[in-house]
Design an enzyme around this catalytic site. Structure first.
Site, short mmCIF file in Angstrom:
data_model
loop_
_atom_site.label_atom_id
_atom_site.label_comp_id
_atom_site.label_asym_id
_atom_site.label_seq_id
_atom_site.Cartn_x
_atom_site.Cartn_y
_atom_site.Cartn_z
CD GLN A 145 -2.50 1.22 2.72
OE1 GLN A 145 -1.90 1.60 3.71
NE2 GLN A 145 -3.75 0.80 2.77
N GLY A 146 0.86 1.98 -1.09
CA GLY A 146 1.69 3.18 -1.19
C GLY A 146 0.88 4.43 -0.93
CB SER A 148 2.51 6.73 4.71
OG SER A 148 1.39 6.19 5.36
CB SER A 183 3.65 -3.26 5.29
OG SER A 183 3.42 -2.39 6.36
CD GLU A 190 -5.19 -0.69 5.97
OE1 GLU A 190 -5.52 0.47 5.70
OE2 GLU A 190 -4.01 -1.08 6.00
CB SER A 232 -2.59 7.94 14.46
OG SER A 232 -2.85 8.37 15.75
C1 LIG Z 1 3.62 -1.16 11.21
C2 LIG Z 1 3.21 -0.09 10.27
C3 LIG Z 1 2.89 -0.43 8.98
C4 LIG Z 1 2.51 0.56 8.08
N1 LIG Z 1 2.26 0.19 6.79
C5 LIG Z 1 1.95 1.14 5.89
C6 LIG Z 1 1.76 0.78 4.53
O1 LIG Z 1 1.87 -0.38 4.16
N2 LIG Z 1 1.46 1.74 3.64
C7 LIG Z 1 1.31 3.05 4.03
O2 LIG Z 1 1.01 3.87 3.18
N3 LIG Z 1 1.51 3.43 5.31
C8 LIG Z 1 1.81 2.50 6.25
N4 LIG Z 1 2.03 2.87 7.55
C9 LIG Z 1 1.96 4.27 7.91
C10 LIG Z 1 0.76 4.68 8.73
O3 LIG Z 1 -0.40 4.74 7.94
C11 LIG Z 1 1.10 6.01 9.36
O4 LIG Z 1 2.14 5.77 10.29
C12 LIG Z 1 -0.06 6.67 10.08
O5 LIG Z 1 -1.05 7.09 9.15
C13 LIG Z 1 0.39 7.88 10.90
O6 LIG Z 1 1.19 8.73 10.19
P1 LIG Z 1 2.63 9.19 10.75
O7 LIG Z 1 3.35 7.96 11.16
O8 LIG Z 1 3.25 10.06 9.75
O9 LIG Z 1 2.31 10.00 12.06
P2 LIG Z 1 1.88 11.54 12.14
O10 LIG Z 1 0.82 11.84 11.18
O11 LIG Z 1 3.10 12.38 12.11
O12 LIG Z 1 1.24 11.56 13.58
C14 LIG Z 1 2.00 11.28 14.76
C15 LIG Z 1 1.04 11.34 15.92
O13 LIG Z 1 0.55 12.65 16.08
C16 LIG Z 1 -0.78 12.64 16.53
N5 LIG Z 1 -1.63 13.32 15.54
C17 LIG Z 1 -1.44 13.45 14.21
N6 LIG Z 1 -2.42 14.17 13.65
C18 LIG Z 1 -3.25 14.50 14.64
C19 LIG Z 1 -4.46 15.26 14.71
N7 LIG Z 1 -5.01 15.79 13.64
N8 LIG Z 1 -5.05 15.38 15.91
C20 LIG Z 1 -4.49 14.84 17.03
N9 LIG Z 1 -3.37 14.14 17.03
C21 LIG Z 1 -2.75 13.97 15.84
C22 LIG Z 1 -1.17 11.18 16.68
O14 LIG Z 1 -0.94 10.77 18.00
C23 LIG Z 1 -0.21 10.47 15.75
O15 LIG Z 1 -0.03 9.13 16.11
C24 LIG Z 1 2.42 1.90 8.47
C25 LIG Z 1 2.71 2.23 9.80
C26 LIG Z 1 3.11 1.26 10.69
C27 LIG Z 1 3.43 1.67 12.09
#
Ligand SMILES: Cc1cc2nc3c(=O)[nH]c(=O)nc-3n(C[C@H](O)[C@H](O)[C@H](O)COP(=O)(O)OP(=O)(O)OC[C@H]3O[C@@H](n4cnc5c(N)ncnc54)[C@H](O)[C@@H]3O)c2cc1C
Lengths: 312, 381
Positions: free
Chosen positions: B122-123, B125, B157, B240, B365
């Site tokens: 899944q592309g 993020s 992933s 999902e 998240s």
């Molecule tokens: C094991 C794993 C597998 C993954 N696999 C994939 C994949 O296959 N394909 C893919 O595309 N992505 C994947 N992801 C990415 C995942 O979708 C993102 O990590 C997730 O959407 C959060 O984005 P971020 O990590 O950039 O955190 P950020 O967006 O930077 O957020 C960090 C934290 O800030 C807080 N936050 C953010 N926005 C808000 C808000 N508006 N209000 C309040 N609090 C907020 C939350 O606590 C959040 O957890 C994966 C992540 C993990 C951990």
């Protein structure tokens, strides 16, 4: 397994809720606290009208669902009347209701009512419960201390129902507390905008709703378990009670916090729902005692589920 | 769930017992043999119509009820997902292509998923687009009938083993950022695609970076409408969010603990046994919340708040149960020779603990779920 109540039961619950509102609604709880002797006269006619005493929750699965829906509406309207206890009345003893009791000083929210009660302990010992007059308990006029005259040990099958129905009352109170909170944060402005615009407020509301929704799901499960006469019905009832009490903690804290000072006032329905929730939450078992009982009962075998046979 | 589902559970358990080695911790370890187990197991499930039972027969399913699909999902996650990365194809790639794909795309992509052969990633993020996914910058521009895609994805992933990527890219600048996005089905072996693994606490294969440098795809790579990708993404996320039955692994580990500890169980602090009992209640709660969403989806109704509430409950359960289990194995008696089960249990618990930390972040998240749930609550009439 039934996880959504039937449409009929839900409709019956709505009808009851309207009837309770018409019979005094939010005024009923303050009246009951002020004069517990009068509360019977205020709500019993409405309950009779709704057919509450014709329900046979022990014999008929539809009636059990209807009874649960009725309790939920009673909680929603803070009826301050031991409806769940009356609907759980035991078979063949000629009494008006069933009180699950625990510990050396049994109490129940039955003050000021001219009714005959059967008490049952968690291990199924039954007795005739007589209200001690003149004693006040739990800082609430509707709660009375009881004298229990032992009868028999045949009540094991009564306990689950006697625990589950009051949880449905509590569930109605949680529904109400969250509805009130939702309306309040939409209407109340601070810093130039409704409280509901603030993420801190929204997150608390969301977390409280997760708890309420979880208790709702377990309430439906425990009801189904009682309905189908499952051997684990008491485990399921305690599991529900655990989740419902945790949910009550979360929901009432959030509801009070987000209402601000307003929520404590006699004018605020929240203050009455909150007051009415106390007997259900601490009688016969508070949260720690509920957890403790459940853990003991589960022993090493666990709770029935997808992998319960893994333990054997 | 009904007798068909119960029969199916027995069937799946028997297959797991026969074909998945005891102590299996999933396809994504340092040992390539674990991945092979998953590949073989997927084909086995596929031969029996168990990989995607709820899909229509014409796409390789057997028209089973959503409850049977749920059984498979529960059993697989409980046993450390011996389908490997396939669960994504089954859970959301396939269903989304079924709903939005052209006849040609359905023919090309669904049968390989149903046969257990195609691995997708899944592309979505990007380094600067996480929770705020619509701010993504990977761009696709037209070149004749083709598209050229450039940009960077992250946290992807299984990208290193995937044959295809379900990619979200910007195709035009609009006033609302959500409007100019399009889904592309991109072969991972196309020139210009580069994958770099990211080492992590979660173990190998979970996280990768994907770089795209003028990757050329045909017009037939577009899924759904050009600039209409956001709607598709919402559907993907809703599939999902109920796709992983996390509660099943939590319950299996919690229920197994007393047997593994034997008489030492009774010597655990009463407080810990109480937390364990509470954990089992939380498992049941999460499972019932999942069933509520599945029942509603089956009836064609979707209440976005319900899926969010389930996700919040189940990810918290994941973490709570992991903490309780770590305490339990911490107090377990030392493993002597011949206590393979105790050792396997400890490793499974440690794996669960590590991975549980990601459950509140992966697939969006938990805080985004709280936003969605609050929105649903406050919007209700
Ligand atoms: C094991 C794993 C597998 C993954 N696999 C994939 C994949 O296959 N394909 C893919 O595309 N992505 C994947 N992801 C990415 C995942 O979708 C993102 O990590 C997730 O959407 C959060 O984005 P971020 O990590 O950039 O955190 P950020 O967006 O930077 O957020 C960090 C934290 O800030 C807080 N936050 C953010 N926005 C808000 C808000 N508006 N209000 C309040 N609090 C907020 C939350 O606590 C959040 O957890 C994966 C992540 C993990 C951990």
């Amino acid at each position: 397994m039934n996880i959504e109540p039937s449409g009929e039961a839900a409709e019956y619950g709505r009808q009851a809720s309207r009837a309770f509102a018409a019979a005094g609604g939010d005024r009923l709880a303050p009246l009951a606290e002020a004069e517990p002797e009068r509360r019977g006269a205020l709500v019993e006619p409405v309950l009779r009208e709704l057919g509450a005493w014709e329900l046979r929750p022990r014999d008929d699965p539809d009636d059990l669902e209807a009874a649960a829906a009725l309790c939920r509406s009673a909680g929603y309207r803070a009826l301050a009347y031991p409806l769940a206890e009356r609907l759980a009345r035991p078979a063949g003893l000629g009494t008006d209701g069933l009180l699950v009791v625990d510990g050396p000083a049994p109490r129940a929210p039955v003050a000021g009512l001219d009714l005959r009660w059967t008490a049952v302990t968690l291990d199924g010992r039954r007795g005739e419960a007589v209200v001690r007059s003149g004693e006040r308990s739990l800082d609430s006029a509707v709660v009375a201390e009881l004298d229990v005259r032992p009868l028999d040990a045949a009540g094991a099958g009564d306990v689950a129902l006697g625990l589950v129905l009051p949880c449905w009352t509590l569930l109605g109170m949680l529904d109400r507390a969250l509805d009130l909170t939702r309306s309040h944060v939409l209407a109340r402005h601070q810093f130039g905008e409704p409280l509901a615009r603030r993420q801190g407020v929204r997150f608390q509301l969301a977390d409280a709703e997760v708890e309420r929704g979880g208790a709702e799901a377990l309430a439906a499960y425990a009801l189904w378990s009682v309905q189908s006469g499952r051997a684990e019905a008491l485990d399921d009832a305690l599991a529900l009670r655990l989740a419902a009490l945790e949910a009550a903690e979360a929901v009432f804290r959030t509801a009070h916090l987000l209402h601000g000072a307003m929520g404590f006032c006699d004018e605020s329905p929240l203050s009455w729902v909150s007051r009415c929730s106390r007997p259900v939450r601490w009688l016969p078992l508070g949260l720690s005692a509920t957890r403790d009982h459940l853990a003991r009962r589960l022993g090493r075998h666990g709770l029935t589920g997808l992998f319960s046979e893994a333990a054997t | 769930m009904g007798p068909a589902a119960a029969r199916l559970r027995g069937e799946v358990r028997a297959l797991v017992a026969e074909h998945v080695p005891p102590g299996y911790l999933g396809a994504f370890t340092g040992d390539p043999a674990d991945l092979e187990v998953a590949q073989r197991f997927c084909r086995l499930l596929a031969e029996r119509g168990l990989l995607c039972p709820a899909w229509p027969a014409e796409y390789g399913g057997r028209d089973a009820s959503p409850w049977e699909q749920t059984v498979v999902r529960e059993e697989m996650w409980a046993h450390h997902e011996p389908r490997g990365a396939q669960y994504m194809g089954v859970n959301w790639v396939g269903p989304t292509i079924m709903r939005h794909g052209t006849a040609e795309q359905r023919r090309a992509h669904l049968p390989p998923i149903a046969r257990g052969e195609a691995i997708w990633c899944q592309g979505f993020s990007e380094p600067d687009a996480g929770s705020d996914l619509a701010s993504l910058r990977t761009a696709a521009r037209r070149d004749g009938a083709d598209w050229l895609i450039s940009g960077q994805k992250v946290w992807t992933s299984y990208a290193a083993m995937a044959g295809w990527c379900f990619l979200l890219a910007r195709t035009s600048e609009r006033e609302r950022r959500q409007q100019g996005l399009t889904i592309f089905l991109v072969p991972m072996d196309a020139p210009g695609v580069e994958v770099r693994p990211i080492g992590s606490l979660l173990g190998p294969h979970h996280l990768n970076e994907v770089f795209l440098d003028d990757v050329r795809v045909g017009g037939d790579a577009v899924l759904g409408e050009v600039d209409g990708g956001w709607k598709v993404v919402q559907e993907v996320l809703s599939f999902e969010r109920v796709g992983i039955a996390r509660y099943a692994r939590c319950e299996r580990l919690l229920q197994t603990a007393p047997r593994v500890l034997g008489d030492a169980w009774d010597g655990l602090p009463a407080e810990l046994r109480t937390r364990w009992a509470r954990g089992l209640v939380q498992c049941r709660r999460a499972r019932l919340l999942a069933y509520r969403v599945i029942a509603l989806q089956g009836g064609g109704r979707v209440r976005p708040g319900d899926a969010a509430a389930y996700r919040i409950a189940v990810t918290r359960l994941d973490q709570d149960s992991a903490e309780v289990l770590m305490d339990i194995v911490g107090l377990a008696p030392p493993e002597g020779p011949g206590t393979g089960e105790a050792r396997r249990f400890r490793l499974a618990v440690e794996d669960h603990w590590r991975y549980s930390h990601a459950s509140t972040v992966a697939s969006g998240s938990i805080d985004v779920q709280r936003m969605l749930l609050a929105r649903a609550l406050l919007a209700a009439p």
